[in-house]
Design a protein around this motif. Structure first.
Motif, PDB file in Angstrom:
ATOM      1  N   VAL A 294       0.832  -1.201   0.000  1.00  0.00           N
ATOM      2  CA  VAL A 294       0.000   0.000   0.000  1.00  0.00           C
ATOM      3  C   VAL A 294       0.868   1.252   0.000  1.00  0.00           C
ATOM      4  N   ARG A 295       0.294   2.321  -0.547  1.00  0.00           N
ATOM      5  CA  ARG A 295       0.994   3.602  -0.566  1.00  0.00           C
ATOM      6  C   ARG A 295       0.485   4.480   0.567  1.00  0.00           C
TER       7      ARG A 295
ATOM      8  N   GLY B 268       4.465  -5.378   2.732  1.00  0.00           N
ATOM      9  CA  GLY B 268       4.377  -6.308   3.856  1.00  0.00           C
ATOM     10  C   GLY B 268       5.474  -7.355   3.824  1.00  0.00           C
ATOM     11  N   ALA B 269       5.912  -7.776   5.000  1.00  0.00           N
ATOM     12  CA  ALA B 269       7.041  -8.702   5.096  1.00  0.00           C
ATOM     13  C   ALA B 269       6.783 -10.026   4.390  1.00  0.00           C
TER      14      ALA B 269
ATOM     15  N   GLY C  19       4.997  -6.893 -10.856  1.00  0.00           N
ATOM     16  CA  GLY C  19       4.629  -5.481 -10.852  1.00  0.00           C
ATOM     17  C   GLY C  19       3.439  -5.142  -9.990  1.00  0.00           C
ATOM     18  N   GLU C  20       3.092  -6.026  -9.070  1.00  0.00           N
ATOM     19  CA  GLU C  20       1.947  -5.753  -8.202  1.00  0.00           C
ATOM     20  C   GLU C  20       2.280  -4.608  -7.247  1.00  0.00           C
ATOM     21  N   GLY C  21       1.368  -3.690  -7.099  1.00  0.00           N
ATOM     22  CA  GLY C  21       1.599  -2.573  -6.194  1.00  0.00           C
ATOM     23  C   GLY C  21       1.046  -1.288  -6.758  1.00  0.00           C
TER      24      GLY C  21
ATOM     25  N   VAL D 213       9.517   1.753   1.108  1.00  0.00           N
ATOM     26  CA  VAL D 213      10.385   2.287   0.055  1.00  0.00           C
ATOM     27  C   VAL D 213       9.809   3.617  -0.418  1.00  0.00           C
ATOM     28  N   PRO D 214      10.664   4.561  -0.808  1.00  0.00           N
ATOM     29  CA  PRO D 214      10.159   5.866  -1.263  1.00  0.00           C
ATOM     30  C   PRO D 214       9.449   5.756  -2.603  1.00  0.00           C
ATOM     31  N   VAL D 215       8.407   6.563  -2.756  1.00  0.00           N
ATOM     32  CA  VAL D 215       7.684   6.625  -4.025  1.00  0.00           C
ATOM     33  C   VAL D 215       8.572   7.258  -5.087  1.00  0.00           C
TER      34      VAL D 215
END
Length: 210
Positions: free
Chosen positions: A64-65, A73-74, A84-86, A177-179
């Motif tokens: 999630v953003r 998630g771990a 490329g899911e996300g 992680v940064p966008v």
């Protein structure tokens, strides 16, 4: 060889997992994909009294953003990153790196958090998350069963080969992680004796123009 006898338990939430982590003297070990712990169990290098399965905990399997950061998630598998899911803004280096981890069968089971917790310096996510400036979300639980989260910069997470700053009563909940806005440039190269093996050397660079 096969593992010694152990009790198996699956947790459904991050809170339940944190409560399990708060009791390290019980001799439990966390497992999600099992790609690192499984062989250690079979060789009896690890002999936990209890195996705690994280793969069914919803809080650990989402991407999630949140503002300028993406929480992975771990228990998210390498394969999901590869595919490329996300949300929008997921760094484009991540699917590329995931695609080069071992084989698809391994990527279908292995998890991002499991790789970071195992802390093999030859693993792809250690280098990748460090060059991205990622943050590890670790959680524990106090005596009143209250969650105690903390974030650890990847630059401070590793203490050495197979050694991290995680406490005995902590587990990894996620990595942030940064966008990316699409203007970033990156390079990633690793040297392996053959496809599917851990790397002998890895080099990575990320350039984010102002």
């Amino acid at each position: 060889m096969k593992p010694v006898a152990f009790e198996y338990r699956a947790v459904a939430t991050l809170e339940e997992a944190a409560l399990s982590a708060a009791n390290p003297e019980a001799g439990g070990k966390f497992i999600s994909g099992g790609q690192s712990l499984g062989p250690m169990l079979n060789l009896r290098l690890a002999r936990p009294k209890q195996l705690i399965d994280l793969s069914k905990a919803a809080d650990l399997t989402t991407i999630v953003r949140n503002g300028d950061w993406i929480r992975i998630g771990a228990a998210v598998t390498h394969a999901r990153i590869e595919d490329g899911e996300g949300p929008d803004g997921l760094p484009s280096i991540l699917p590329y790196v995931a695609r080069g981890i071992a084989y698809r069968a391994v990527r279908n089971r292995g998890t991002v958090g499991g790789s970071l917790a195992h802390a093999d310096p030859a693993a792809d996510w250690i280098t990748t998350m460090t060059v991205l400036g990622a943050r590890v979300e670790a959680v524990s639980s106090d005596k009143r069963k209250r969650m105690k989260p903390r974030q650890i910069d990847m630059a401070d997470f590793m203490l050495g080969g197979f050694r991290t700053t995680l406490g005995a009563d902590e587990l990894i909940a996620a990595v942030h992680v940064p966008v990316w806005n699409g203007e970033e440039c990156w390079g990633y190269y690793k040297i392996c004796r053959k496809v599917g093996e851990f790397a002998d050397a890895i080099g990575a660079v990320v350039v984010d123009p102002p």
